[in-house]
Scaffold this motif. Structure first.
Motif, PDB file in Angstrom:
ATOM      1  N   TYR A 331       0.362  -1.849   0.130  1.00 50.65           N
ATOM      2  CA  TYR A 331      -0.129  -0.290   0.255  1.00 50.65           C
ATOM      3  C   TYR A 331       0.855   1.494  -0.006  1.00 50.65           C
ATOM      4  CZ  TYR A 331      -3.754   3.164   1.639  1.00 50.65           C
ATOM      5  OH  TYR A 331      -4.499   4.673   1.948  1.00 50.65           O
ATOM      6  N   TYR A 332       2.010   1.333   0.729  1.00 45.17           N
ATOM      7  CA  TYR A 332       3.154   2.420   1.337  1.00 45.17           C
ATOM      8  C   TYR A 332       3.750   2.510  -0.323  1.00 45.17           C
ATOM      9  CZ  TYR A 332       1.214   3.826   5.619  1.00 45.17           C
ATOM     10  OH  TYR A 332       0.264   4.065   6.779  1.00 45.17           O
ATOM     11  N   SER A 333       3.807   4.007  -0.621  1.00 40.21           N
ATOM     12  CA  SER A 333       5.070   4.403  -1.225  1.00 40.21           C
ATOM     13  C   SER A 333       6.158   3.848  -1.579  1.00 40.21           C
ATOM     14  CB  SER A 333       5.096   5.379  -2.144  1.00 40.21           C
ATOM     15  OG  SER A 333       5.077   6.608  -1.065  1.00 40.21           O
ATOM     16  N   VAL A 334       7.769   3.822  -2.036  1.00 41.93           N
ATOM     17  CA  VAL A 334       8.857   3.400  -1.545  1.00 41.93           C
ATOM     18  C   VAL A 334       9.459   4.468  -0.737  1.00 41.93           C
ATOM     19  CG1 VAL A 334      11.705   3.381  -2.625  1.00 41.93           C
ATOM     20  CG2 VAL A 334       9.049   2.176  -3.221  1.00 41.93           C
ATOM     21  N   PRO A 335       8.888   5.988  -0.948  1.00 45.18           N
ATOM     22  CA  PRO A 335       9.884   6.763  -0.111  1.00 45.18           C
ATOM     23  C   PRO A 335       8.630   7.245   1.447  1.00 45.18           C
ATOM     24  CG  PRO A 335       9.209   8.264  -1.744  1.00 45.18           C
ATOM     25  CD  PRO A 335       8.148   6.479  -1.875  1.00 45.18           C
ATOM     26  N   VAL A 336       7.914   6.265   1.684  1.00 44.09           N
ATOM     27  CA  VAL A 336       7.553   6.122   2.459  1.00 44.09           C
ATOM     28  C   VAL A 336       7.453   4.677   3.821  1.00 44.09           C
ATOM     29  CG1 VAL A 336       4.989   5.982   4.644  1.00 44.09           C
ATOM     30  CG2 VAL A 336       4.923   7.573   2.406  1.00 44.09           C
ATOM     31  N   LEU A 337       7.769   3.664   2.884  1.00 50.74           N
ATOM     32  CA  LEU A 337       8.107   2.682   3.362  1.00 50.74           C
ATOM     33  C   LEU A 337      10.169   2.789   3.223  1.00 50.74           C
ATOM     34  CD1 LEU A 337       6.758   0.229   1.261  1.00 50.74           C
ATOM     35  CD2 LEU A 337       6.384   0.349   3.757  1.00 50.74           C
ATOM     36  N   ARG A 340      10.110   4.992   6.831  1.00 53.76           N
ATOM     37  CA  ARG A 340      10.199   4.389   8.434  1.00 53.76           C
ATOM     38  C   ARG A 340      10.947   3.307   8.972  1.00 53.76           C
ATOM     39  NH1 ARG A 340       2.991   4.275   8.312  1.00 53.76           N
ATOM     40  NH2 ARG A 340       3.118   6.393   7.864  1.00 53.76           N
ATOM     41  N   LEU A 341      11.184   2.553   7.932  1.00 55.82           N
ATOM     42  CA  LEU A 341      12.582   1.955   8.253  1.00 55.82           C
ATOM     43  C   LEU A 341      13.616   2.573   8.446  1.00 55.82           C
ATOM     44  CD1 LEU A 341      13.100  -0.995   7.296  1.00 55.82           C
ATOM     45  CD2 LEU A 341      14.486  -0.412   4.920  1.00 55.82           C
ATOM     46  N   GLU A 342      14.011   3.624   7.765  1.00 53.49           N
ATOM     47  CA  GLU A 342      15.229   4.095   8.575  1.00 53.49           C
ATOM     48  C   GLU A 342      15.202   4.547   9.497  1.00 53.49           C
ATOM     49  OE1 GLU A 342      15.862   7.718   5.851  1.00 53.49           O
ATOM     50  OE2 GLU A 342      17.089   6.096   4.512  1.00 53.49           O
ATOM     51  N   GLY A 343      13.805   4.633  10.191  1.00 52.30           N
ATOM     52  CA  GLY A 343      13.473   5.132  11.617  1.00 52.30           C
ATOM     53  C   GLY A 343      13.584   4.188  12.711  1.00 52.30           C
ATOM     54  N   LEU A 344      13.037   3.156  11.850  1.00 49.58           N
ATOM     55  CA  LEU A 344      13.136   1.597  12.739  1.00 49.58           C
ATOM     56  C   LEU A 344      14.990   1.264  13.611  1.00 49.58           C
ATOM     57  CD1 LEU A 344      10.510  -0.355  11.313  1.00 49.58           C
ATOM     58  CD2 LEU A 344      10.706   0.718  13.390  1.00 49.58           C
ATOM     59  N   LEU A 345      15.456   1.182  12.030  1.00 55.18           N
ATOM     60  CA  LEU A 345      16.916   1.072  12.101  1.00 55.18           C
ATOM     61  C   LEU A 345      17.814   2.029  12.681  1.00 55.18           C
ATOM     62  CD1 LEU A 345      17.486   0.454   8.295  1.00 55.18           C
ATOM     63  CD2 LEU A 345      17.576  -1.344  10.715  1.00 55.18           C
ATOM     64  N   LEU A 363       3.506   1.741  11.042  1.00 54.98           N
ATOM     65  CA  LEU A 363       3.545   3.394  12.434  1.00 54.98           C
ATOM     66  C   LEU A 363       4.647   4.026  12.053  1.00 54.98           C
ATOM     67  CD1 LEU A 363       4.489   1.158  16.119  1.00 54.98           C
ATOM     68  CD2 LEU A 363       2.208   2.055  14.806  1.00 54.98           C
ATOM     69  N   THR A 364       4.342   5.273  12.064  1.00 52.94           N
ATOM     70  CA  THR A 364       5.074   6.793  11.270  1.00 52.94           C
ATOM     71  C   THR A 364       6.180   7.156  12.584  1.00 52.94           C
ATOM     72  OG1 THR A 364       4.263   8.449  13.236  1.00 52.94           O
ATOM     73  CG2 THR A 364       2.925   7.682  11.117  1.00 52.94           C
ATOM     74  N   THR A 365       6.845   7.573  12.449  1.00 50.65           N
ATOM     75  CA  THR A 365       8.931   6.909  12.700  1.00 50.65           C
ATOM     76  C   THR A 365       8.446   7.963  14.111  1.00 50.65           C
ATOM     77  OG1 THR A 365       9.615   7.580  10.656  1.00 50.65           O
ATOM     78  CG2 THR A 365      10.379   8.231  12.950  1.00 50.65           C
ATOM     79  N   GLN A 366       7.361   9.000  14.118  1.00 52.26           N
ATOM     80  CA  GLN A 366       6.973   9.677  15.434  1.00 52.26           C
ATOM     81  C   GLN A 366       6.744   8.591  16.612  1.00 52.26           C
ATOM     82  OE1 GLN A 366       6.766  10.683  12.713  1.00 52.26           O
ATOM     83  NE2 GLN A 366       7.928  12.625  12.270  1.00 52.26           N
ATOM     84  N   ILE A 367       5.504   8.028  16.247  1.00 58.91           N
ATOM     85  CA  ILE A 367       4.561   7.522  17.029  1.00 58.91           C
ATOM     86  C   ILE A 367       6.082   6.270  17.608  1.00 58.91           C
ATOM     87  CG2 ILE A 367       3.336   4.932  17.051  1.00 58.91           C
ATOM     88  CD1 ILE A 367       1.233   7.258  15.479  1.00 58.91           C
ATOM     89  N   VAL A 368       6.828   5.759  16.584  1.00 57.91           N
ATOM     90  CA  VAL A 368       7.953   4.398  16.893  1.00 57.91           C
ATOM     91  C   VAL A 368       8.721   5.099  18.098  1.00 57.91           C
ATOM     92  CG1 VAL A 368       9.460   3.339  16.408  1.00 57.91           C
ATOM     93  CG2 VAL A 368       8.323   3.373  15.018  1.00 57.91           C
ATOM     94  N   GLN A 369       9.717   6.457  17.745  1.00 58.92           N
ATOM     95  CA  GLN A 369      10.225   6.435  18.726  1.00 58.92           C
ATOM     96  C   GLN A 369       9.335   7.166  20.095  1.00 58.92           C
ATOM     97  OE1 GLN A 369      11.532  10.748  16.850  1.00 58.92           O
ATOM     98  NE2 GLN A 369      12.712   9.038  16.137  1.00 58.92           N
ATOM     99  N   TYR A 370       8.027   7.566  20.210  1.00 61.43           N
ATOM    100  CA  TYR A 370       7.455   7.579  21.461  1.00 61.43           C
ATOM    101  C   TYR A 370       7.026   5.991  22.081  1.00 61.43           C
ATOM    102  CZ  TYR A 370       3.151   7.804  24.360  1.00 61.43           C
ATOM    103  OH  TYR A 370       2.398   8.417  25.170  1.00 61.43           O
TER     104      TYR A 370
END
Length: 423
Positions: A331-337, A340-345, A363-370
């Motif tokens: 569902y998500y485009s490559v830039p979004v994926l 989010r992948l970079e945020g998790l790493l 989950l968005t990067t902000q939610i992951v960080q929170y």
């Protein structure tokens, strides 16, 4: 599946980022001061947030309709003066003229307005003075409709409202939806079609207020989309007995599916089949994505799948299972994926962990960080374990967090330890 809105979301309607439950949230309360403005806002934001979406020309046409309606009245407004009679009538109703000047001054420049008449009809329907004032402040163009147009619209909406008390409440919440009278005949035909289809009146009223654009289509266009969905449902192995329930559920969850073309629906289904998804799996994806798969293009879906395949270094069959487990990968485009992948790493989470629990990409990067911050405060180490505690909706996360917290605070009791009694 996250606690955010729009740009961190897969869904157009509410808190969840996945298209699983968001419709109800926005359906009940508009974000902008009218459903028509809301749809335009959502369309613009969603195209910005997810460049992978492919809106058919019908979507763009609907988004522009409010501007076209505006321009009908607003030509050459610079050389015109405000209508003093209109302003005096609005003053008597305690309407904030400054607010109208700031937001929709063009309404005050029109030679003909029906302030007293429209206010009278609203009061006749049960609106008190405060309600009338609020309605006209939020949707001042209502005074440009003729009494005949409003009475026709009133009779139309009464086809699906329980009583005028409910109707006036809906008008207070979504005045622009009610006062859009240019498509009256299409609205009437579509209401009758939806009733014939089996949709309950409370669902149709929800559509009228929060998805009014689907009523602007000729009924033949909406009927054609429904027939395309029905035909494909049966072709994919669905049963006649369940078809009506499936269609009504899909439509209730995502009425904007009617803004797509039959061609777009067919092309996207064929794309999934060409990528070795079985008929049953295609139906499964349709149910999970609530029909939002039809806002995508085969090109962007292919790009997203290729990106995931390269990241997780998996075979085509393994990728297919990952997509079924987490449709966000489709569902998500490559830039979004990628973001989010970079945020998790960056948080120290490995690709192997993400592959095991790919739903965290919803989950968005902000939610992951929170969430990581909250869990880390309890001494919970995500780097060495599963990501299940990080995953889920806001409610699901809070429940899991509460369990971890209570477990940490619970005193350790050893039933076989000796009891020391002082002499």
């Amino acid at each position: 599946m996250a606690d955010s809105f729009l740009c961190d979301g897969k869904h157009l309607y509410g808190q969840s980022t996945a298209p699983t439950s968001g419709l109800n949230s926005m359906m009940l309360r508009g974000i902008a001061h009218g459903a028509k403005d809301t749809f335009t806002l959502l369309l613009a934001r969603s195209q910005y947030c997810n460049p992978g979406w492919n809106f058919s020309p019908a979507w763009t046409e609907v988004a522009n309709r409010s501007f076209l309606i505006h321009s009908t009245y607003a030509t050459d407004t610079k050389s015109r003066e405000e209508n003093k009679k209109t302003i005096e009538s609005l003053h008597r109703l305690s309407v904030d003229i400054k607010k109208i000047r700031r937001l929709k001054e063009w309404v005050l420049l029109q030679d003909v307005a029906y302030v007293k008449e429209i206010a009278g009809i609203l009061q006749e329907m049960g609106a008190d003075e405060t309600a009338v004032t609020n309605i006209l402040e939020r949707c001042p163009e209502a005074i440009l409709r003729t009494p005949a147009e409003i009475n026709s619209q009133r009779a139309l909406w009464q086809l699906v409202c329980q009583n005028e008390k409910q109707l006036i409440k809906l008008i207070e919440q979504f005045p622009e939806s009610f006062f859009t009278t240019e498509y009256h005949e299409n609205q009437k035909a579509n209401i009758l079609f939806f009733q014939e289809l089996g949709l309950k009146n409370n669902i149709i009223t929800r559509f009228l207020t929060s998805a009014p654009s689907i009523f602007y289509n000729p009924v033949e266009k909406n009927r054609n989309v429904i027939e395309t969905l029905q035909r494909n449902y049966l072709n994919l192995g669905g049963s006649d007995a369940n078809m009506k329930i499936w269609i009504l559920k899909l439509l209730s969850q995502n009425p904007f599916i009617l803004l797509n073309t039959s061609t777009a629906i067919q092309e996207n289904l064929e794309f999934l089949q060409k990528n070795d998804f079985t008929n049953h799996e295609v139906l499964q994806l349709l149910s999970k994505l609530k029909g939002f798969i039809f806002q995508l293009t085969s090109t962007t879906m292919q790009e997203s799948m290729l990106f995931s395949k390269n990241v997780f270094k998996c075979s085509d069959q393994e990728l297919k299972q990952l997509v079924l487990k987490c449709p966000a990968l489709l569902y998500y485009s490559v830039p979004v994926l990628e973001e989010r992948l970079e945020g998790l790493l960056k948080e120290g989470i490995s690709v192997a962990q993400i592959r095991e629990t790919p739903m965290v990409l919803e989950l968005t990067t902000q939610i992951v960080q929170y969430r990581i911050k909250k869990l880390s405060a309890l001494g919970y180490d995500l780097k060495s374990g599963t990501l299940e505690s990080l995953n889920g909706t806001k409610k699901e996360f809070e429940i899991n967090y509460g369990k971890i917290q209570s477990k940490k605070e619970r005193p350790i009791f050893n039933p076989v330890a000796p009891i020391h009694i002082e002499d």
